[in-house]
Design a protein around this motif. Structure first.
Motif, PDB file in Angstrom:
ATOM      1  N   GLY A 144       0.814  -1.203   0.000  1.00 55.64           N
ATOM      2  CA  GLY A 144       0.000   0.000   0.000  1.00 55.64           C
ATOM      3  C   GLY A 144       0.853   1.261   0.000  1.00 55.64           C
ATOM      4  O   GLY A 144       2.060   1.236   0.274  1.00 55.64           O
ATOM      5  N   THR A 145       0.206   2.373  -0.289  1.00 58.44           N
ATOM      6  CA  THR A 145       0.883   3.664  -0.455  1.00 58.44           C
ATOM      7  C   THR A 145       0.599   4.575   0.725  1.00 58.44           C
ATOM      8  O   THR A 145      -0.520   4.601   1.254  1.00 58.44           O
ATOM      9  CB  THR A 145       0.393   4.354  -1.748  1.00 58.44           C
ATOM     10  OG1 THR A 145       0.736   3.539  -2.865  1.00 58.44           O
ATOM     11  CG2 THR A 145       1.005   5.739  -1.920  1.00 58.44           C
ATOM     12  N   ALA A 146       1.613   5.351   1.117  1.00 60.53           N
ATOM     13  CA  ALA A 146       1.433   6.405   2.113  1.00 60.53           C
ATOM     14  C   ALA A 146       1.995   7.706   1.552  1.00 60.53           C
ATOM     15  O   ALA A 146       3.114   7.729   1.027  1.00 60.53           O
ATOM     16  CB  ALA A 146       2.134   6.050   3.416  1.00 60.53           C
ATOM     17  N   ILE A 147       1.206   8.766   1.628  1.00 61.27           N
ATOM     18  CA  ILE A 147       1.649  10.099   1.215  1.00 61.27           C
ATOM     19  C   ILE A 147       1.582  10.986   2.455  1.00 61.27           C
ATOM     20  O   ILE A 147       0.498  11.204   3.015  1.00 61.27           O
ATOM     21  CB  ILE A 147       0.770  10.681   0.097  1.00 61.27           C
ATOM     22  CG1 ILE A 147       0.787   9.753  -1.127  1.00 61.27           C
ATOM     23  CG2 ILE A 147       1.264  12.080  -0.293  1.00 61.27           C
ATOM     24  CD1 ILE A 147      -0.180  10.168  -2.215  1.00 61.27           C
ATOM     25  N   ILE A 148       2.741  11.480   2.883  1.00 53.94           N
ATOM     26  CA  ILE A 148       2.837  12.154   4.175  1.00 53.94           C
ATOM     27  C   ILE A 148       3.552  13.494   4.012  1.00 53.94           C
ATOM     28  O   ILE A 148       4.616  13.568   3.391  1.00 53.94           O
ATOM     29  CB  ILE A 148       3.608  11.278   5.185  1.00 53.94           C
ATOM     30  CG1 ILE A 148       2.854   9.963   5.421  1.00 53.94           C
ATOM     31  CG2 ILE A 148       3.818  12.013   6.497  1.00 53.94           C
ATOM     32  CD1 ILE A 148       3.639   8.947   6.226  1.00 53.94           C
ATOM     33  N   THR A 149       2.967  14.540   4.573  1.00 54.39           N
ATOM     34  CA  THR A 149       3.614  15.844   4.628  1.00 54.39           C
ATOM     35  C   THR A 149       4.351  15.971   5.945  1.00 54.39           C
ATOM     36  O   THR A 149       3.783  15.717   7.006  1.00 54.39           O
ATOM     37  CB  THR A 149       2.578  16.979   4.511  1.00 54.39           C
ATOM     38  OG1 THR A 149       1.900  16.863   3.258  1.00 54.39           O
ATOM     39  CG2 THR A 149       3.250  18.338   4.579  1.00 54.39           C
ATOM     40  N   VAL A 150       5.624  16.363   5.886  1.00 53.21           N
ATOM     41  CA  VAL A 150       6.411  16.537   7.097  1.00 53.21           C
ATOM     42  C   VAL A 150       6.773  18.013   7.252  1.00 53.21           C
ATOM     43  O   VAL A 150       7.225  18.657   6.309  1.00 53.21           O
ATOM     44  CB  VAL A 150       7.689  15.652   7.084  1.00 53.21           C
ATOM     45  CG1 VAL A 150       8.538  15.941   5.854  1.00 53.21           C
ATOM     46  CG2 VAL A 150       8.507  15.858   8.343  1.00 53.21           C
ATOM     47  N   LYS A 151       6.514  18.539   8.433  1.00 53.54           N
ATOM     48  CA  LYS A 151       6.864  19.924   8.728  1.00 53.54           C
ATOM     49  C   LYS A 151       8.355  20.000   9.042  1.00 53.54           C
ATOM     50  O   LYS A 151       8.876  19.202   9.822  1.00 53.54           O
ATOM     51  CB  LYS A 151       6.051  20.435   9.927  1.00 53.54           C
ATOM     52  CG  LYS A 151       4.543  20.253   9.780  1.00 53.54           C
ATOM     53  CD  LYS A 151       3.989  20.970   8.586  1.00 53.54           C
ATOM     54  CE  LYS A 151       2.506  20.655   8.373  1.00 53.54           C
ATOM     55  NZ  LYS A 151       1.939  21.291   7.183  1.00 53.54           N
ATOM     56  N   LEU A 152       9.037  20.942   8.422  1.00 52.75           N
ATOM     57  CA  LEU A 152      10.479  21.076   8.596  1.00 52.75           C
ATOM     58  C   LEU A 152      10.742  21.939   9.827  1.00 52.75           C
ATOM     59  O   LEU A 152      10.494  23.140   9.824  1.00 52.75           O
ATOM     60  CB  LEU A 152      11.101  21.684   7.349  1.00 52.75           C
ATOM     61  CG  LEU A 152      10.905  20.839   6.082  1.00 52.75           C
ATOM     62  CD1 LEU A 152      11.418  21.569   4.858  1.00 52.75           C
ATOM     63  CD2 LEU A 152      11.563  19.476   6.222  1.00 52.75           C
ATOM     64  N   MET A 153      11.237  21.308  10.866  1.00 52.08           N
ATOM     65  CA  MET A 153      11.398  21.970  12.159  1.00 52.08           C
ATOM     66  C   MET A 153      12.696  22.784  12.182  1.00 52.08           C
ATOM     67  O   MET A 153      13.784  22.240  12.009  1.00 52.08           O
ATOM     68  CB  MET A 153      11.412  20.928  13.275  1.00 52.08           C
ATOM     69  CG  MET A 153      10.193  19.999  13.258  1.00 52.08           C
ATOM     70  SD  MET A 153       8.612  20.883  13.408  1.00 52.08           S
ATOM     71  CE  MET A 153       8.721  21.402  15.123  1.00 52.08           C
ATOM     72  N   HIS A 154      12.559  24.083  12.400  1.00 53.39           N
ATOM     73  CA  HIS A 154      13.706  24.974  12.566  1.00 53.39           C
ATOM     74  C   HIS A 154      14.679  24.889  11.394  1.00 53.39           C
ATOM     75  O   HIS A 154      15.883  25.058  11.552  1.00 53.39           O
ATOM     76  CB  HIS A 154      14.432  24.664  13.878  1.00 53.39           C
ATOM     77  CG  HIS A 154      13.511  24.518  15.048  1.00 53.39           C
ATOM     78  ND1 HIS A 154      12.730  25.558  15.516  1.00 53.39           N
ATOM     79  CD2 HIS A 154      13.222  23.447  15.846  1.00 53.39           C
ATOM     80  CE1 HIS A 154      12.013  25.144  16.548  1.00 53.39           C
ATOM     81  NE2 HIS A 154      12.295  23.866  16.764  1.00 53.39           N
ATOM     82  N   LYS A 155      14.147  24.579  10.197  1.00 52.24           N
ATOM     83  CA  LYS A 155      14.947  24.510   8.975  1.00 52.24           C
ATOM     84  C   LYS A 155      16.005  23.396   8.997  1.00 52.24           C
ATOM     85  O   LYS A 155      16.878  23.347   8.151  1.00 52.24           O
ATOM     86  CB  LYS A 155      15.611  25.850   8.673  1.00 52.24           C
ATOM     87  CG  LYS A 155      14.652  26.935   8.186  1.00 52.24           C
ATOM     88  CD  LYS A 155      14.122  26.597   6.796  1.00 52.24           C
ATOM     89  CE  LYS A 155      13.164  27.668   6.288  1.00 52.24           C
ATOM     90  NZ  LYS A 155      13.808  28.934   5.933  1.00 52.24           N
ATOM     91  N   LYS A 156      15.953  22.499   9.992  1.00 56.82           N
ATOM     92  CA  LYS A 156      16.871  21.351   9.982  1.00 56.82           C
ATOM     93  C   LYS A 156      16.273  20.291   9.061  1.00 56.82           C
ATOM     94  O   LYS A 156      15.858  19.219   9.470  1.00 56.82           O
ATOM     95  CB  LYS A 156      17.075  20.818  11.390  1.00 56.82           C
ATOM     96  CG  LYS A 156      17.780  21.807  12.311  1.00 56.82           C
ATOM     97  CD  LYS A 156      17.967  21.237  13.706  1.00 56.82           C
ATOM     98  CE  LYS A 156      18.699  22.232  14.604  1.00 56.82           C
ATOM     99  NZ  LYS A 156      18.868  21.713  15.992  1.00 56.82           N
ATOM    100  N   ALA A 157      16.260  20.626   7.783  1.00 61.98           N
ATOM    101  CA  ALA A 157      15.474  19.871   6.823  1.00 61.98           C
ATOM    102  C   ALA A 157      15.953  18.438   6.648  1.00 61.98           C
ATOM    103  O   ALA A 157      15.164  17.488   6.731  1.00 61.98           O
ATOM    104  CB  ALA A 157      15.500  20.590   5.472  1.00 61.98           C
ATOM    105  N   PHE A 158      17.231  18.249   6.425  1.00 61.73           N
ATOM    106  CA  PHE A 158      17.740  16.912   6.150  1.00 61.73           C
ATOM    107  C   PHE A 158      17.635  16.015   7.379  1.00 61.73           C
ATOM    108  O   PHE A 158      17.299  14.833   7.275  1.00 61.73           O
ATOM    109  CB  PHE A 158      19.185  16.987   5.649  1.00 61.73           C
ATOM    110  CG  PHE A 158      19.332  17.758   4.372  1.00 61.73           C
ATOM    111  CD1 PHE A 158      18.883  17.231   3.169  1.00 61.73           C
ATOM    112  CD2 PHE A 158      19.891  19.030   4.362  1.00 61.73           C
ATOM    113  CE1 PHE A 158      19.006  17.939   1.978  1.00 61.73           C
ATOM    114  CE2 PHE A 158      20.013  19.741   3.186  1.00 61.73           C
ATOM    115  CZ  PHE A 158      19.563  19.201   1.989  1.00 61.73           C
TER     116      PHE A 158
END
Length: 344
Positions: free
Chosen positions: A294-308
């Motif tokens: 099955g598929t999951a599409i998830i939006t992740v909030k980038l905390m304090h610009k520590k993106a990676f």
């Protein structure tokens, strides 16, 4: 000698506003140094030059697509430019070669500092005209065989020719724009529409979906439009018109308090303004309800610009149950990006 044979190349890269540094870091990780970066729009649009051929750069960026680099435009030529349409047309004839009857989309962008009084649309019309007259090309907006990209700054014009798939996005600058519909619940719907396109998905192929953190219902509404039976969960209220849809089951409570049948969904989506680690823990607890494959599409909030670091932690939290297929900061993302997973 053609541009493609040269062992050096230049491109204009575009990221979402505020994330140009992350896009440049990804390019450095892929190619190493020396790479010369020149800012065109601070922390958003930049010129990058590297000792690698145009074809090699395109191959690597399209097969190992960065998360934050939204769009690239090859720079096959640049010249000192006086701002006049006629000189631009003359230069384009010398810099561009196209086969007759080729379907060509001309895409023009310019910085705000360029004050010629000529609009992007007028530049595009002028180039369409001269290319049609010179090479008998067919001007199109979508479905092109080639894109002629023009980026204008005060005193300098950059031009490049490429196939649409080589630009990471066939939209000008990667700015994917949808028309707002009457009664549309939120702009969040655009994110899922864009995710469907960018991840190469066809939502109509899914029969059942779980929308976690669904209110007010932007993603749920699109899933229902695609003919999917949707279970939506959120302690907040959904739009009252959505509740009339016979294909919707709504649980107005916290997701952790909802009992779901195992392997009952083909798709899980989540677009929550929540801590990534908390959200990851919540999704992890719901995964028994997702079928294998099955598929999951998830939006992740980038905390304090520590993106990676944020992405790395979320992918780790959801592993080995979910395997990430692609992560991308979409045009409609803001301080976030969207990930596409498959359940192992």
């Amino acid at each position: 000698m053609s541009v493609d044979e040269l062992q050096s190349s230049a491109f204009i890269g575009t990221a979402n506003r505020g994330y140009g540094q992350q896009a440049q870091e990804e390019i450095l990780r892929l190619f190493g140094s020396p790479i010369k970066f020149t800012h065109l729009v601070p922390n958003e649009i930049f010129l990058f030059q590297l000792p690698v051929s145009k074809s090699e750069v395109i191959l690597k960026l399209t097969t190992q697509e960065p998360m934050f680099l939204r769009h690239i435009q090859p720079v096959d030529a640049e010249f000192d430019w006086d701002g006049e349409l006629a000189s631009l047309q003359s230069w384009a004839i010398r810099s561009v070669q196209l086969d007759a009857q080729s379907k060509v989309a001309v895409q023009v962008r310019k910085t705000e500092e360029l004050t010629t009084g000529i609009s992007q649309g007028e530049y595009k019309q002028a180039l369409d005209h001269i290319l049609t007259e010179t090479y008998a090309t067919v001007p199109v907006a979508k479905g092109s065989e080639f894109i002629v990209s023009l980026y204008l700054v005060p005193g300098i014009a950059y031009i490049g020719v490429s196939k649409p798939e080589h630009n990471l996005s066939d939209w000008s600058g990667g700015a994917i724009r949808y028309r707002k519909e009457e009664g549309q619940l939120s702009r969040a719907k655009f994110k899922l529409l864009e995710a469907e396109q960018v991840f190469g998905l066809d939502l109509t192929q899914y029969k059942t979906a779980l929308d976690v953190g669904a209110a007010p219902g932007g993603w749920t509404s699109l899933l229902l439009e695609r003919g999917i039976k949707v279970t939506a969960i959120d302690p907040a209220k959904l739009d009252k018109d959505l509740l009339k849809n016979k294909n919707l089951t709504f649980h107005q409570k916290n997701a952790a308090d909802v009992k779901l049948q195992d392997a009952s969904f083909e798709l899980i989506v989540c677009d929550m303004s929540w801590s990534p680690r908390q959200m990851g823990k919540l999704i992890k607890g719901l995964l028994p309800a997702l079928i294998t494959g099955g598929t999951a599409i998830i939006t992740v909030k980038l905390m304090h610009k520590k993106a990676f670091q944020t992405v790395r932690e979320l992918v780790g939290d959801l592993s080995p149950d979910l395997t990430v297929q692609k992560a991308k900061q979409l045009f409609h993302n803001r301080e976030e990006l969207t990930l596409f997973f498959i359940k192992a």
